[in-house]
Each structure stands twice: as C-alpha cells, then as structure tokens.
Design a protein around this motif. Structure first.
Motif, mmCIF file in Angstrom:
data_model
loop_
_atom_site.group_PDB
_atom_site.id
_atom_site.type_symbol
_atom_site.label_atom_id
_atom_site.label_comp_id
_atom_site.label_asym_id
_atom_site.label_seq_id
_atom_site.Cartn_x
_atom_site.Cartn_y
_atom_site.Cartn_z
ATOM 1 N N LYS A 23 0.824 -1.219 0.000
ATOM 2 C CA LYS A 23 0.000 0.000 0.000
ATOM 3 C C LYS A 23 0.861 1.274 0.000
ATOM 4 O O LYS A 23 0.514 2.259 -0.655
ATOM 5 N N ARG A 24 1.969 1.236 0.732
ATOM 6 C CA ARG A 24 2.834 2.425 0.803
ATOM 7 C C ARG A 24 3.398 2.760 -0.578
ATOM 8 O O ARG A 24 3.361 3.915 -1.009
ATOM 9 N N ALA A 25 3.913 1.737 -1.260
ATOM 10 C CA ALA A 25 4.464 1.957 -2.599
ATOM 11 C C ALA A 25 3.369 2.377 -3.575
ATOM 12 O O ALA A 25 3.593 3.192 -4.476
ATOM 13 N N GLN A 26 2.176 1.816 -3.403
ATOM 14 C CA GLN A 26 1.054 2.185 -4.262
ATOM 15 C C GLN A 26 0.723 3.671 -4.141
ATOM 16 O O GLN A 26 0.483 4.350 -5.147
ATOM 17 N N GLU A 27 0.717 4.161 -2.905
ATOM 18 C CA GLU A 27 0.441 5.589 -2.679
ATOM 19 C C GLU A 27 1.497 6.455 -3.371
ATOM 20 O O GLU A 27 1.180 7.470 -3.998
ATOM 21 N N LYS A 28 2.765 6.038 -3.250
ATOM 22 C CA LYS A 28 3.854 6.788 -3.894
ATOM 23 C C LYS A 28 3.695 6.765 -5.415
ATOM 24 O O LYS A 28 3.917 7.780 -6.089
ATOM 25 N N TRP A 29 3.330 5.588 -5.956
ATOM 26 C CA TRP A 29 3.156 5.447 -7.402
ATOM 27 C C TRP A 29 2.044 6.374 -7.898
ATOM 28 O O TRP A 29 2.208 7.065 -8.907
ATOM 29 N N LEU A 30 0.927 6.417 -7.182
ATOM 30 C CA LEU A 30 -0.193 7.288 -7.568
ATOM 31 C C LEU A 30 0.185 8.768 -7.475
ATOM 32 O O LEU A 30 -0.172 9.559 -8.350
ATOM 33 N N THR A 31 0.943 9.119 -6.444
ATOM 34 C CA THR A 31 1.413 10.506 -6.309
ATOM 35 C C THR A 31 2.341 10.850 -7.472
ATOM 36 O O THR A 31 2.257 11.941 -8.059
ATOM 37 N N GLY A 32 3.225 9.894 -7.817
ATOM 38 C CA GLY A 32 4.125 10.083 -8.955
ATOM 39 C C GLY A 32 3.362 10.267 -10.249
ATOM 40 O O GLY A 32 3.689 11.134 -11.074
ATOM 41 N N LEU A 33 2.325 9.462 -10.425
ATOM 42 C CA LEU A 33 1.479 9.540 -11.622
ATOM 43 C C LEU A 33 0.871 10.938 -11.748
ATOM 44 O O LEU A 33 0.868 11.545 -12.828
ATOM 45 N N GLN A 34 0.385 11.439 -10.626
ATOM 46 C CA GLN A 34 -0.246 12.754 -10.600
ATOM 47 C C GLN A 34 0.767 13.859 -10.951
ATOM 48 O O GLN A 34 0.457 14.777 -11.719
ATOM 49 N N LYS A 35 1.992 13.750 -10.404
ATOM 50 C CA LYS A 35 3.032 14.742 -10.701
ATOM 51 C C LYS A 35 3.388 14.741 -12.190
ATOM 52 O O LYS A 35 3.528 15.799 -12.805
ATOM 53 N N LEU A 36 3.551 13.546 -12.751
ATOM 54 C CA LEU A 36 3.920 13.436 -14.165
ATOM 55 C C LEU A 36 2.831 14.001 -15.074
ATOM 56 O O LEU A 36 3.117 14.644 -16.083
ATOM 57 N N ALA A 37 1.586 13.742 -14.703
ATOM 58 C CA ALA A 37 0.460 14.156 -15.548
ATOM 59 C C ALA A 37 0.385 15.665 -15.699
ATOM 60 O O ALA A 37 -0.165 16.180 -16.675
ATOM 61 N N GLN A 38 0.962 16.398 -14.733
ATOM 62 C CA GLN A 38 0.942 17.860 -14.814
ATOM 63 C C GLN A 38 1.899 18.397 -15.866
ATOM 64 O O GLN A 38 1.816 19.568 -16.237
ATOM 65 N N CYS A 39 2.793 17.547 -16.369
ATOM 66 C CA CYS A 39 3.724 17.931 -17.452
ATOM 67 C C CYS A 39 3.122 17.467 -18.778
ATOM 68 O O CYS A 39 3.047 16.261 -19.033
ATOM 69 N N GLU A 40 2.731 18.399 -19.610
ATOM 70 C CA GLU A 40 2.044 18.033 -20.858
ATOM 71 C C GLU A 40 2.960 17.356 -21.865
ATOM 72 O O GLU A 40 2.489 16.783 -22.843
ATOM 73 N N ASN A 41 4.278 17.424 -21.625
ATOM 74 C CA ASN A 41 5.225 16.771 -22.537
ATOM 75 C C ASN A 41 5.566 15.344 -22.100
ATOM 76 O O ASN A 41 6.493 14.728 -22.624
ATOM 77 N N ILE A 42 4.803 14.790 -21.142
ATOM 78 C CA ILE A 42 5.030 13.413 -20.682
ATOM 79 C C ILE A 42 3.835 12.544 -21.028
ATOM 80 O O ILE A 42 2.683 12.934 -20.805
ATOM 81 N N ALA A 43 4.114 11.361 -21.584
ATOM 82 C CA ALA A 43 3.078 10.361 -21.895
ATOM 83 C C ALA A 43 3.431 9.052 -21.197
ATOM 84 O O ALA A 43 4.568 8.841 -20.770
ATOM 85 N N MET A 44 2.441 8.151 -21.099
ATOM 86 C CA MET A 44 2.604 6.864 -20.421
ATOM 87 C C MET A 44 2.435 5.717 -21.401
ATOM 88 O O MET A 44 1.479 5.700 -22.181
ATOM 89 N N LYS A 45 3.358 4.763 -21.339
ATOM 90 C CA LYS A 45 3.186 3.494 -22.060
ATOM 91 C C LYS A 45 2.848 2.409 -21.057
ATOM 92 O O LYS A 45 3.549 2.255 -20.054
ATOM 93 N N LEU A 46 1.792 1.669 -21.331
ATOM 94 C CA LEU A 46 1.352 0.606 -20.425
ATOM 95 C C LEU A 46 1.759 -0.741 -20.999
ATOM 96 O O LEU A 46 1.264 -1.176 -22.039
ATOM 97 N N SER A 47 2.682 -1.409 -20.329
ATOM 98 C CA SER A 47 3.189 -2.717 -20.766
ATOM 99 C C SER A 47 4.062 -3.261 -19.652
ATOM 100 O O SER A 47 4.212 -2.648 -18.605
ATOM 101 N N GLY A 48 4.659 -4.444 -19.899
ATOM 102 C CA GLY A 48 5.643 -4.994 -18.971
ATOM 103 C C GLY A 48 5.061 -5.656 -17.739
ATOM 104 O O GLY A 48 5.766 -5.900 -16.770
ATOM 105 N N TRP A 49 3.763 -5.993 -17.775
ATOM 106 C CA TRP A 49 3.110 -6.603 -16.614
ATOM 107 C C TRP A 49 3.797 -7.895 -16.192
ATOM 108 O O TRP A 49 3.903 -8.208 -15.004
ATOM 109 N N GLU A 50 4.291 -8.636 -17.201
ATOM 110 C CA GLU A 50 4.917 -9.942 -16.938
ATOM 111 C C GLU A 50 6.233 -9.816 -16.177
ATOM 112 O O GLU A 50 6.700 -10.779 -15.580
ATOM 113 N N MET A 51 6.822 -8.629 -16.182
ATOM 114 C CA MET A 51 8.121 -8.452 -15.524
ATOM 115 C C MET A 51 8.004 -8.637 -14.014
ATOM 116 O O MET A 51 8.909 -9.148 -13.370
#
Length: 289
Positions: free
Chosen positions: A188-216
C-alpha cells in the motif's frame, strides 16, 4: 455482424538477432536471473508479430534491447535492413558520457530513429543528477528526439528530478516505460507513492505513459489488474497521453502476443474511441509516424 478492422501501432517491442548483437542481459550468467529466461534467448524477427483478425499491426516502435551499447546504430542498421512494416526506433545512448553527442549525430543519420532510451531504474537518481543531463536533454529536444524513461514512479527523489527536467525542457517528449513499474496490490505504501508520482507526471504536458511490462513483476497477471491501473492513468492523463504496448517478446512469459492484444482490445473500461487513441493514434503522434 463482421468486426471492423482495428489498426494498432505497438509502441514498445524488441526484436533480437543473437548472431550479430551482444544482448549481455540474455546470457544465463548475467542478471536478471529469471528461471525462464532461456525461453526468450533466441532470435525474434518481424514475422513473429502475429495478430488475430480483426486486429491489424499497422506499425511498431522498436525499443533498444542491448544489441550494442558501444555502437547503438548497429541495431538500427540491422532493423532497417530487415523490417518491412512501418516502424520507428528508440535507440540506446548513454546520457552520462561525453560520447552522447557523437552517438546522437550517428543516430540522426538513421531515418527510423525518433528517440533514445537509457534505462534508469535503480540508477535513476544518479543518472538524472548527472552534470551532463541538462545539456543532453537540450540536445534531444533540438534534434526532435524523444526520451523513453524507465523508472519506478514510487522512487520519489528520482521522479522529482524527472519532473524538473521535463519542466526545464518543455519541448522534449518524455515517454514513461512499463507504466512506471506499478507496485503489487499488497504494498500500500508503494502504491500511494506510485499514484502521487502519476499525478506529478500528468501535470507535465510533454510526458506520456506506455502501459506494458506486466509480466516483468507478475508472470500470472490478469486483465482486471491492468484495467484498474488503466483507470488510474486515465483519471490523470486522459486518453491522449496513454499508449497500450506489448513489450514483446517478454510478454510471452505470460501469454502469446496475440492473446495480449486481444486482452487489451476487450477491456470493458475502454470505449472504441479511446481504444483507437491508445492503440494507434497516440503512438503515431508521440513517435512521429
């Protein structure tokens, strides 16, 4: 009723030529020490990318796979010689060395190269603190190359450095690899950090997300887990800065290539309009097809 054709651009995959390339990470004596690593320790070429009707592979983005980190253009030359589908390349270049500029010049001469990746991961903070970073990201922006950023969004110090770089170089396209390594549901702690990170990145319009690598992180991942992560990403990024990707051939640790794409296109969370963006249009735009 016949299904209409669904065109996709796979924005994150790797082809291997073991006879010509180094691929130190694939050798059994080197990390990562996966017990099933030998399954992908072979050649993979374009014709291995088979998809079921109505899904049509209209193009792909090849991301560097450790073919030759001393002369990264060799991987591009091999690809350009053998691939027939429309494709773009994300090449390796070392952000922390003075040969970066020379390597960039070499890569600029290859028509498919649109960006570079230097895997950050555990070294993210050290690499992004390098005194050469600003000079090298400015060079990337000047050459209209993007940067594929592979790091954990739960690594707050590194993430803050990346956000600062994105804000200083607003014309540079930065694309996060593998959803920024989302942590397991139990942490849960890491999840909260990940969500906070996601929110910070989203504020930069020059950043996009690729969703993959689940098997890793989980060979037995389920589509419901991806659906949950996708909902988080959509809530912050919207559907114009998200790309669905395969990470082929590593995705085959969990399921065949065709099954992976079928699991994406049948996610009930995605409307047909959003699917067209996340499986085709966004990759076309962000990787300059």
């Amino acid at each position: 009723m016949t299904q209409s054709l669904l065109k996709i651009i796979d924005p994150h995959l790797h082809l291997f030529n073991l006879q010509q390339g180094d691929y130190q990470w694939l050798k059994p004596q080197n990390p990562p020490f996966w017990p099933d690593k030998k399954r992908i320790n072979r050649n993979f070429i374009e014709k291995d990318l088979c998809l079921p009707v109505p899904i049509h592979l209209a193009g792909f983005v090849h991301v560097e796979a450790g073919f030759d980190n001393q002369q990264p253009w060799r991987e591009i030359d091999w690809l350009q010689q053998h691939c027939t589908l429309p494709f773009k390349s994300v090449a390796f270049a070392d952000l922390t060395t003075h040969v970066f500029e020379e390597h960039l010049r070499q890569l600029q001469q290859r028509s498919t190269v649109v960006g570079i990746r230097h895997i950050l991961d555990e070294q993210a903070q050290a690499i992004l603190s390098s005194h050469l970073i600003d000079r090298h990201f400015a060079l990337l922006a000047d050459t209209n190359f993007s940067f594929d950023a592979q790091l954990s969004l739960s690594d707050t110090p590194a993430l803050d450095l990346l956000v600062a770089v994105a804000n200083r170089h607003k014309s540079l396209r930065i694309i996060i690899n593998h959803a920024g390594w989302p942590p397991s549901d139990t942490d849960k702690r890491a999840q909260e950090k990940w969500l906070t990170g996601l929110q910070k990145l989203a504020q930069c319009e020059n950043i996009a997300m690729k969703l993959s690598g689940w098997e890793m992180s989980n060979r037995a991942w389920q589509p419901e887990q991806v659906a949950k992560l996708l909902r988080h990403c959509l809530s912050f990024f919207g559907d114009e800065r998200i790309m669905l990707a395969s990470n082929f051939p590593l995705c085959t640790f969990s399921m065949p290539y065709a099954d992976l794409w079928n699991s994406y296109v049948t996610l009930p969370e995605i409307s047909p309009q959003s699917l067209e963006k996340m499986a085709f249009n966004n990759a076309k735009t962000w990787y300059q097809f």
